[in-house]
Design an enzyme around this catalytic site. Sequence first.
Site, PDB file in Angstrom:
ATOM      1  N   SER A  61       0.697  -1.321   0.083  1.00  8.91           N
ATOM      2  CA  SER A  61       0.037  -0.067  -0.083  1.00  8.91           C
ATOM      3  C   SER A  61       0.884   1.196  -0.092  1.00  8.91           C
ATOM      4  O   SER A  61       2.174   1.299   0.380  1.00  8.91           O
ATOM      5  CB  SER A  61      -0.790   0.085   1.193  1.00  8.91           C
ATOM      6  OG  SER A  61      -1.638  -1.095   1.313  1.00  8.91           O
TER       7      SER A  61
HETATM    8  N1  SAH Z   1      -0.997  -4.947   4.087  1.00  6.88           N
HETATM    9  C1  SAH Z   1      -0.021  -5.249   2.764  1.00  6.88           C
HETATM   10  C2  SAH Z   1      -0.671  -5.125   1.511  1.00  6.88           C
HETATM   11  C3  SAH Z   1      -1.727  -5.850   1.127  1.00  6.88           C
HETATM   12  S1  SAH Z   1      -2.246  -6.263  -0.606  1.00  6.88           S
HETATM   13  C4  SAH Z   1       1.451  -4.684   2.943  1.00  6.88           C
HETATM   14  O1  SAH Z   1       1.581  -4.040   3.805  1.00  6.88           O
HETATM   15  O2  SAH Z   1       2.088  -4.834   2.013  1.00  6.88           O
HETATM   16  C5  SAH Z   1      -3.826  -7.073  -0.154  1.00  6.88           C
HETATM   17  C6  SAH Z   1      -3.339  -8.494   0.321  1.00  6.88           C
HETATM   18  O3  SAH Z   1      -4.471  -9.218   0.591  1.00  6.88           O
HETATM   19  C7  SAH Z   1      -2.696  -9.553  -0.987  1.00  6.88           C
HETATM   20  O4  SAH Z   1      -1.434  -9.832  -0.378  1.00  6.88           O
HETATM   21  C8  SAH Z   1      -3.719 -10.552  -1.045  1.00  6.88           C
HETATM   22  O5  SAH Z   1      -2.955 -11.794  -1.265  1.00  6.88           O
HETATM   23  C9  SAH Z   1      -4.468 -10.548   0.283  1.00  6.88           C
HETATM   24  N2  SAH Z   1      -5.612 -11.293   0.279  1.00  6.88           N
HETATM   25  C10 SAH Z   1      -6.635 -11.098  -0.543  1.00  6.88           C
HETATM   26  N3  SAH Z   1      -7.636 -11.878  -0.131  1.00  6.88           N
HETATM   27  C11 SAH Z   1      -7.296 -12.405   0.846  1.00  6.88           C
HETATM   28  C12 SAH Z   1      -8.079 -13.456   1.852  1.00  6.88           C
HETATM   29  N4  SAH Z   1      -9.380 -13.818   1.783  1.00  6.88           N
HETATM   30  N5  SAH Z   1      -7.295 -13.915   3.006  1.00  6.88           N
HETATM   31  C13 SAH Z   1      -6.212 -13.276   3.281  1.00  6.88           C
HETATM   32  N6  SAH Z   1      -5.464 -12.536   2.398  1.00  6.88           N
HETATM   33  C14 SAH Z   1      -6.230 -11.952   1.402  1.00  6.88           C
END
Ligand code: SAH
Length: 214
Positions: A61
Amino acid sequence: MSASPEQQMQFLYALRSKGVTDKTVLSAMERIDRGLFIKGYFAERAYEDMPLPIACGQTISQPSVVGIMTQALKLSGRDKVLEVGTGSGYQAAILSLLARRVYTVDRHQRLVREAREIFEHLALPNITAMTSDGCFGLEDQAPFDRIMVTAAAEDPPSPLLAQLKIGGIMVLPVGQSDTVQSLIRVTRLETGFDYEELRPVRFVPLVEGLGKDT
Ligand code: SAH
């Protein structure tokens, strides 16, 4: 951080000018080097205020959004926190400096493995990272004082609402994945939930089930 003094100044300036004013959040973000969480081609842009690509087609993000979401959680320093969407691990690392315990889950095993290595390198012992479908929360560790979701669902998943303590706070983006989403803060009251809309944001979608690499 290993940013140059000028990069660091611009990084902190961007945070403040976009509304990250909480001193404890700013100092946590100053301590955690975003450059460690971005590999390859985009690493040199780690200190710019923009989302960047990471493995598994996901994104780390934008720093100012990380700051605003962290600030919106109103952490007390004693909280047990669940983060859904480990991604690079950057957000979890910041949470770990401001919370008692952080559980972070991602549907992609590879992301969890790589994030764990960084947590070890940074000696952040209060984070537990796991591969699991965060749509169901983390029943074993529930209830949580705080929950942060860093992927967008159409509505707050009901298992997550159920795993929030009374008085607890959840911050998450909601809305259709290909349009603008809203960052909302949900507070659990004795009698129900209070919803506040914070600002428009754009996140990758919350996807049900585990990623193919597991
Ligand atoms: N917080 C992260 C950015 C997240 S991007 C950082 O600091 O880098 C969003 C993430 O959510 C992705 O890695 C994706 O794989 C995850 N995601 C999406 N759906 C999900 C689910 N149902 N359960 C767990 N993770 C999920």
